[in-house]
Design an enzyme around this catalytic site. Sequence first.
Site, PDB file in Angstrom:
ATOM      1  N   GLU A  33      -1.399  25.900  16.061  1.00 19.77           N
ATOM      2  CA  GLU A  33      -1.366  24.522  16.553  1.00 19.77           C
ATOM      3  C   GLU A  33      -0.273  23.771  15.794  1.00 19.77           C
ATOM      4  O   GLU A  33      -0.548  22.901  14.973  1.00 19.77           O
ATOM      5  CB  GLU A  33      -2.735  23.847  16.385  1.00 19.77           C
ATOM      6  CG  GLU A  33      -2.828  22.587  17.232  1.00 19.77           C
ATOM      7  CD  GLU A  33      -4.189  21.894  17.164  1.00 19.77           C
ATOM      8  OE1 GLU A  33      -4.800  21.702  18.223  1.00 19.77           O
ATOM      9  OE2 GLU A  33      -4.628  21.539  16.066  1.00 19.77           O
ATOM     10  N   GLU A  36     -14.260  19.401  13.968  1.00 20.11           N
ATOM     11  CA  GLU A  36     -13.022  19.491  13.199  1.00 20.11           C
ATOM     12  C   GLU A  36     -12.692  18.197  12.460  1.00 20.11           C
ATOM     13  O   GLU A  36     -12.432  17.174  13.097  1.00 20.11           O
ATOM     14  CB  GLU A  36     -11.844  19.817  14.128  1.00 20.11           C
ATOM     15  CG  GLU A  36     -10.510  19.794  13.391  1.00 20.11           C
ATOM     16  CD  GLU A  36      -9.316  20.169  14.247  1.00 20.11           C
ATOM     17  OE1 GLU A  36      -8.394  20.798  13.706  1.00 20.11           O
ATOM     18  OE2 GLU A  36      -9.292  19.826  15.445  1.00 20.11           O
TER      19      GLU A  36
END
Length: 279
Positions: A258, A160
Amino acid sequence: MQLTLFLLLLLEDQISYTMSKFCANLAFLFTERPLTERYQLAKNAGFKCVESGFPFGFTKEQVSQAKNAAGIEQVLINTYTGDVTKGEMGFAAIPGKEIDFRDSIKKTIEYAKAVGARKIHIMSGKILEEVTEIHHQTYENNLKYAASELEKHNIVAIIEPINKYSVPNYYMNSYKRALEVIRKINNPNLKIMLDIFHLQLIEGNVTNTIKDLKEFIGHVQIAQVPHRNEPNTDGELNYKYILNVLKNVGYDDWIGLEYKPKNDTSSGLKWIQEMDFIL
Ligand SMILES: *[C@@H]1O[C@H](CO)[C@@H](O)[C@H](O)[C@H]1NC(C)=O
Ligand SMILES: *[C@@H]1O[C@H](CO)[C@@H](O)[C@H](O)[C@H]1NC(C)=O
């Protein structure tokens, strides 16, 4: 009375339908309570799936017990990061920490299997000195190992890009670099975490970048920019539009929430109903 009941049932149905797209990130949502209680809170709120960071302070038995008791799926878990208070955020790009890296992968696989997670987010670590070829090489070697190790367990390895404002000095902070590494390693079991919050802060050009990355997207997470609150709060991103772009490039797996609830988690979840018409 009959009509009220009918409308309530309709609403309930609608909530669980929309919830079937989104999974609650337990490091961000329901943090009002300890991790092992968050599984049940997510279930009670209508979620069918969760994702989490590494469950520090809990055994894999405790976590899997909490998850099973709640009767909810877990799709993803982050790698063991090392001591975050000492600035450790994973080991993949840290020269000399190859043993720690392999240990972190082994430990995380055990937790992933305990909760049935089929994706692991591999964290790169922070580089405080100047980034050079040695870091790139270390990252590539470690990811090559991890992608094939995870493949043995049917777990997808995810990397990521994280923006430099949220985590200064984090090694994996660029989509160009992520793509370069993925192409070089050339293992279909290695994919990109497309966190739209980070995408906007790193690259902008959101629609084009989603289209460019589509075949490499392993998981998606969302939050508003710049405050990282609920997707429908004021900010730079129009999620009604972006979620459609994701759908149109063929992404049909879980979308991780998130974000930092602006107020409390539960009252913030209303935004999901507002998105209903596009899902
Ligand atoms: C946006 O993405 C497109 C497609 O990759 C690219 O051609 C264009 O140069 C990008 N724009 C900017 C400002 O980076
Ligand atoms: C914030 O949370 C409290 C406690 O749950 C709730 O009473 C209040 O209505 C919420 N405010 C907003 C604006 O959602």
